[in-house]
Motif scaffolding. Structure first.
Motif, PDB file in Angstrom:
ATOM      1  N   SER A 141       0.800  -1.225   0.000  1.00  0.00           N
ATOM      2  CA  SER A 141       0.000   0.000   0.000  1.00  0.00           C
ATOM      3  C   SER A 141       0.833   1.275   0.000  1.00  0.00           C
ATOM      4  O   SER A 141       0.283   2.370  -0.087  1.00  0.00           O
ATOM      5  N   ALA A 142       2.143   1.147   0.089  1.00  0.00           N
ATOM      6  CA  ALA A 142       3.008   2.322   0.167  1.00  0.00           C
ATOM      7  C   ALA A 142       3.439   2.759  -1.230  1.00  0.00           C
ATOM      8  O   ALA A 142       3.227   2.049  -2.230  1.00  0.00           O
ATOM      9  N   LEU A 143       4.084   3.899  -1.300  1.00  0.00           N
ATOM     10  CA  LEU A 143       4.730   4.312  -2.530  1.00  0.00           C
ATOM     11  C   LEU A 143       5.911   3.385  -2.810  1.00  0.00           C
ATOM     12  O   LEU A 143       6.529   2.847  -1.893  1.00  0.00           O
ATOM     13  N   VAL A 144       6.232   3.237  -4.078  1.00  0.00           N
ATOM     14  CA  VAL A 144       7.426   2.478  -4.433  1.00  0.00           C
ATOM     15  C   VAL A 144       8.654   3.096  -3.778  1.00  0.00           C
ATOM     16  O   VAL A 144       9.534   2.386  -3.264  1.00  0.00           O
ATOM     17  N   ALA A 145       8.716   4.419  -3.767  1.00  0.00           N
ATOM     18  CA  ALA A 145       9.855   5.082  -3.129  1.00  0.00           C
ATOM     19  C   ALA A 145       9.930   4.753  -1.643  1.00  0.00           C
ATOM     20  O   ALA A 145      11.022   4.583  -1.093  1.00  0.00           O
ATOM     21  N   GLN A 146       8.785   4.645  -0.974  1.00  0.00           N
ATOM     22  CA  GLN A 146       8.801   4.267   0.437  1.00  0.00           C
ATOM     23  C   GLN A 146       9.351   2.856   0.615  1.00  0.00           C
ATOM     24  O   GLN A 146      10.169   2.609   1.511  1.00  0.00           O
ATOM     25  N   ASP A 147       8.920   1.911  -0.221  1.00  0.00           N
ATOM     26  CA  ASP A 147       9.453   0.548  -0.132  1.00  0.00           C
ATOM     27  C   ASP A 147      10.964   0.545  -0.339  1.00  0.00           C
ATOM     28  O   ASP A 147      11.693  -0.165   0.354  1.00  0.00           O
ATOM     29  N   ALA A 148      11.433   1.341  -1.287  1.00  0.00           N
ATOM     30  CA  ALA A 148      12.874   1.405  -1.537  1.00  0.00           C
ATOM     31  C   ALA A 148      13.610   1.979  -0.331  1.00  0.00           C
ATOM     32  O   ALA A 148      14.606   1.427   0.131  1.00  0.00           O
ATOM     33  N   PHE A 149      13.106   3.100   0.199  1.00  0.00           N
ATOM     34  CA  PHE A 149      13.781   3.758   1.311  1.00  0.00           C
ATOM     35  C   PHE A 149      13.776   2.887   2.566  1.00  0.00           C
ATOM     36  O   PHE A 149      14.731   2.873   3.333  1.00  0.00           O
ATOM     37  N   THR A 258      17.029   3.611  16.561  1.00  0.00           N
ATOM     38  CA  THR A 258      17.087   4.734  15.619  1.00  0.00           C
ATOM     39  C   THR A 258      16.721   4.279  14.208  1.00  0.00           C
ATOM     40  O   THR A 258      15.998   4.987  13.488  1.00  0.00           O
ATOM     41  N   ALA A 259      17.187   3.095  13.816  1.00  0.00           N
ATOM     42  CA  ALA A 259      16.803   2.589  12.492  1.00  0.00           C
ATOM     43  C   ALA A 259      15.309   2.293  12.438  1.00  0.00           C
ATOM     44  O   ALA A 259      14.652   2.526  11.407  1.00  0.00           O
ATOM     45  N   THR A 260      14.751   1.819  13.547  1.00  0.00           N
ATOM     46  CA  THR A 260      13.309   1.568  13.590  1.00  0.00           C
ATOM     47  C   THR A 260      12.530   2.873  13.529  1.00  0.00           C
ATOM     48  O   THR A 260      11.515   2.983  12.817  1.00  0.00           O
ATOM     49  N   GLY A 261      12.984   3.881  14.267  1.00  0.00           N
ATOM     50  CA  GLY A 261      12.311   5.178  14.224  1.00  0.00           C
ATOM     51  C   GLY A 261      12.336   5.786  12.833  1.00  0.00           C
ATOM     52  O   GLY A 261      11.336   6.354  12.374  1.00  0.00           O
ATOM     53  N   ASP A 262      13.484   5.680  12.148  1.00  0.00           N
ATOM     54  CA  ASP A 262      13.546   6.171  10.765  1.00  0.00           C
ATOM     55  C   ASP A 262      12.563   5.416   9.879  1.00  0.00           C
ATOM     56  O   ASP A 262      11.904   6.002   9.008  1.00  0.00           O
ATOM     57  N   ALA A 263      12.445   4.099  10.109  1.00  0.00           N
ATOM     58  CA  ALA A 263      11.513   3.300   9.306  1.00  0.00           C
ATOM     59  C   ALA A 263      10.069   3.726   9.555  1.00  0.00           C
ATOM     60  O   ALA A 263       9.271   3.841   8.615  1.00  0.00           O
ATOM     61  N   VAL A 266       9.390   6.930   7.680  1.00  0.00           N
ATOM     62  CA  VAL A 266       9.230   6.741   6.235  1.00  0.00           C
ATOM     63  C   VAL A 266       7.904   6.068   5.924  1.00  0.00           C
ATOM     64  O   VAL A 266       7.217   6.430   4.967  1.00  0.00           O
ATOM     65  N   ARG A 267       7.518   5.098   6.749  1.00  0.00           N
ATOM     66  CA  ARG A 267       6.258   4.379   6.511  1.00  0.00           C
ATOM     67  C   ARG A 267       5.052   5.288   6.707  1.00  0.00           C
ATOM     68  O   ARG A 267       4.054   5.174   5.979  1.00  0.00           O
ATOM     69  N   SER A 268       5.122   6.195   7.685  1.00  0.00           N
ATOM     70  CA  SER A 268       3.976   7.052   8.018  1.00  0.00           C
ATOM     71  C   SER A 268       4.433   8.505   8.097  1.00  0.00           C
ATOM     72  O   SER A 268       4.459   9.106   9.183  1.00  0.00           O
ATOM     73  N   PRO A 269       4.806   9.097   6.972  1.00  0.00           N
ATOM     74  CA  PRO A 269       5.297  10.482   7.004  1.00  0.00           C
ATOM     75  C   PRO A 269       4.161  11.443   7.325  1.00  0.00           C
ATOM     76  O   PRO A 269       2.981  11.123   7.131  1.00  0.00           O
ATOM     77  N   PRO A 270       4.500  12.633   7.811  1.00  0.00           N
ATOM     78  CA  PRO A 270       3.460  13.611   8.148  1.00  0.00           C
ATOM     79  C   PRO A 270       2.902  14.293   6.895  1.00  0.00           C
ATOM     80  O   PRO A 270       3.059  15.494   6.678  1.00  0.00           O
ATOM     81  N   ILE A 271       2.252  13.488   6.063  1.00  0.00           N
ATOM     82  CA  ILE A 271       1.673  13.962   4.811  1.00  0.00           C
ATOM     83  C   ILE A 271       0.198  13.597   4.813  1.00  0.00           C
ATOM     84  O   ILE A 271      -0.184  12.505   5.243  1.00  0.00           O
ATOM     85  N   HIS A 272      -0.633  14.479   4.328  1.00  0.00           N
ATOM     86  CA  HIS A 272      -2.073  14.231   4.276  1.00  0.00           C
ATOM     87  C   HIS A 272      -2.341  12.933   3.506  1.00  0.00           C
ATOM     88  O   HIS A 272      -1.771  12.704   2.431  1.00  0.00           O
ATOM     89  N   PRO A 273      -3.208  12.053   4.013  1.00  0.00           N
ATOM     90  CA  PRO A 273      -3.486  10.780   3.324  1.00  0.00           C
ATOM     91  C   PRO A 273      -3.936  10.952   1.881  1.00  0.00           C
ATOM     92  O   PRO A 273      -3.630  10.114   1.030  1.00  0.00           O
ATOM     93  N   ALA A 274      -4.660  12.027   1.609  1.00  0.00           N
ATOM     94  CA  ALA A 274      -5.108  12.252   0.233  1.00  0.00           C
ATOM     95  C   ALA A 274      -3.931  12.498  -0.695  1.00  0.00           C
ATOM     96  O   ALA A 274      -3.943  12.099  -1.860  1.00  0.00           O
ATOM     97  N   ILE A 275      -2.893  13.147  -0.183  1.00  0.00           N
ATOM     98  CA  ILE A 275      -1.709  13.396  -1.004  1.00  0.00           C
ATOM     99  C   ILE A 275      -0.979  12.089  -1.281  1.00  0.00           C
ATOM    100  O   ILE A 275      -0.564  11.822  -2.417  1.00  0.00           O
TER     101      ILE A 275
END
Length: 304
Positions: A141-149, A258-263, A266-275
């Motif tokens: 359900s994520a962006l391809v870029a999110q899966d890569a990152f 720290t690696a978990t927090g970064d993950a 990336v998985r749930s960035p502070p971006i509006h769900p519609a975006i």
């Protein structure tokens, strides 16, 4: 020793913020499903040569892509990175090629074990950053870029420090640090090719997303492969030099959290769900103008 001087440098504000995010968040597990025996078999035996690493990772990538499994996204990047490092070793670009071969094989084995244990359902054995990465990819359900990152984060911000500890940064530490740093130049040359590969295989509209949010290679730079590799060396220095057990346990905790927090970020960035929904449609190749019109209508209507 260098590790004692390096220890305070691990406690920078960004890492502590990431650790705080991790301790407040459940990394979550994968949706329940039966293991795929063919995938498990593909990652059961340890790697023993760099060419073997590359051949087996490519085979795994092909299997995942054929099944529509988004765990293939990170492998599309990782196989190209591994091939570039192998070619650099063969071309004599490193001072200690034998160490670089062990480095590459050991690094890949961390990925192999994490994938194997995740696929088997042995989640207690899977590092939290990989649980976030694999679970997100399996959900699709994520962006391809999110899966890569997410894959890059787990492998570089978690696995790499442990790899360096395992292959030993001594003796000849300065020479090995130079070889470690030379990989940055090898990887920097791949960024545009990786974007093309992701667009061709998974997200034909990724260029339109880049035009909206900035270039993919700039995003990768912000995600900081180079900084993550420097962090891995600092952690390995501490784990090598510091003999105080409590400090070593604290550093291992900091590495994981720290690696978990970064993950999680990336998985749930502070971006509006519609975006995010809009960007997914754009990645899939829908006309960006149509997607942005839909987004504007949804936001005007107060939709999520």
């Amino acid at each position: 020793m260098a590790g004692y001087a390096t220890l305070p440098r691990l406690l920078d504000a960004r890492r502590l913020r990431a650790a705080g995010l991790a301790v407040r968040t459940d990394p979550s597990a994968a949706p329940p499903r039966d293991p795929d025996p063919e995938l498990v078999a593909a990652v059961t035996a340890p790697f023993d040569t760099v060419d073997g690493v590359l051949d087996r990772l490519r085979e795994l990538e092909d299997r995942l892509r054929a099944a529509g499994d988004r765990r293939a996204v990170f492998l599309t990047i990782y196989t190209r990175m591994t091939a570039a490092v192998r070619d650099a070793i063969d071309a004599g670009r490193f001072d200690d090629p034998d160490w670089m071969r062990r480095y590459t094989i050991t690094f890949a084995d961390y990925y192999r074990r994490a994938f194997r244990d995740f696929e088997r359902g042995a989640l207690d054995a899977v590092p939290d950053p990989w649980i976030v990465a694999f679970s997100t990819a399996v959900a699709g359900s994520a962006l391809v870029a999110q899966d890569a990152f997410l894959g890059v984060n787990a492998h570089i911000n978690y696995d790499l420090a442990l790899t360096l500890r395992d292959v030993a940064i001594d003796p000849h530490r300065r020479r090995k640090r130079t070889d470690h740093d030379r990989i940055d130049d090898v990887l920097a040359a791949l960024i545009d090719a990786q974007q093309v590969a992701l667009a061709d295989l998974y997200a034909p509209g990724i260029d339109d997303v880049d035009a909206t949010l900035g270039r993919f290679d700039e995003a990768l730079s912000l995600f900081s492969i180079t900084e993550g590799r420097a962090w891995a060396w600092r952690v390995a220095t501490v784990l090598t030099d510091v003999r105080w057990g409590l400090a070593r346990r604290a550093v291992r905790w900091l590495l994981r959290t720290t690696a978990t927090g970064d993950a999680v970020f990336v998985r749930s960035p502070p971006i509006h769900p519609a975006i995010l929904s809009t960007l997914r449609r754009a990645e899939a190749g829908r006309s960006l103008d149509d997607v942005l019109t839909t987004l504007g209508d949804r936001l005007d209507a107060g939709g999520g």
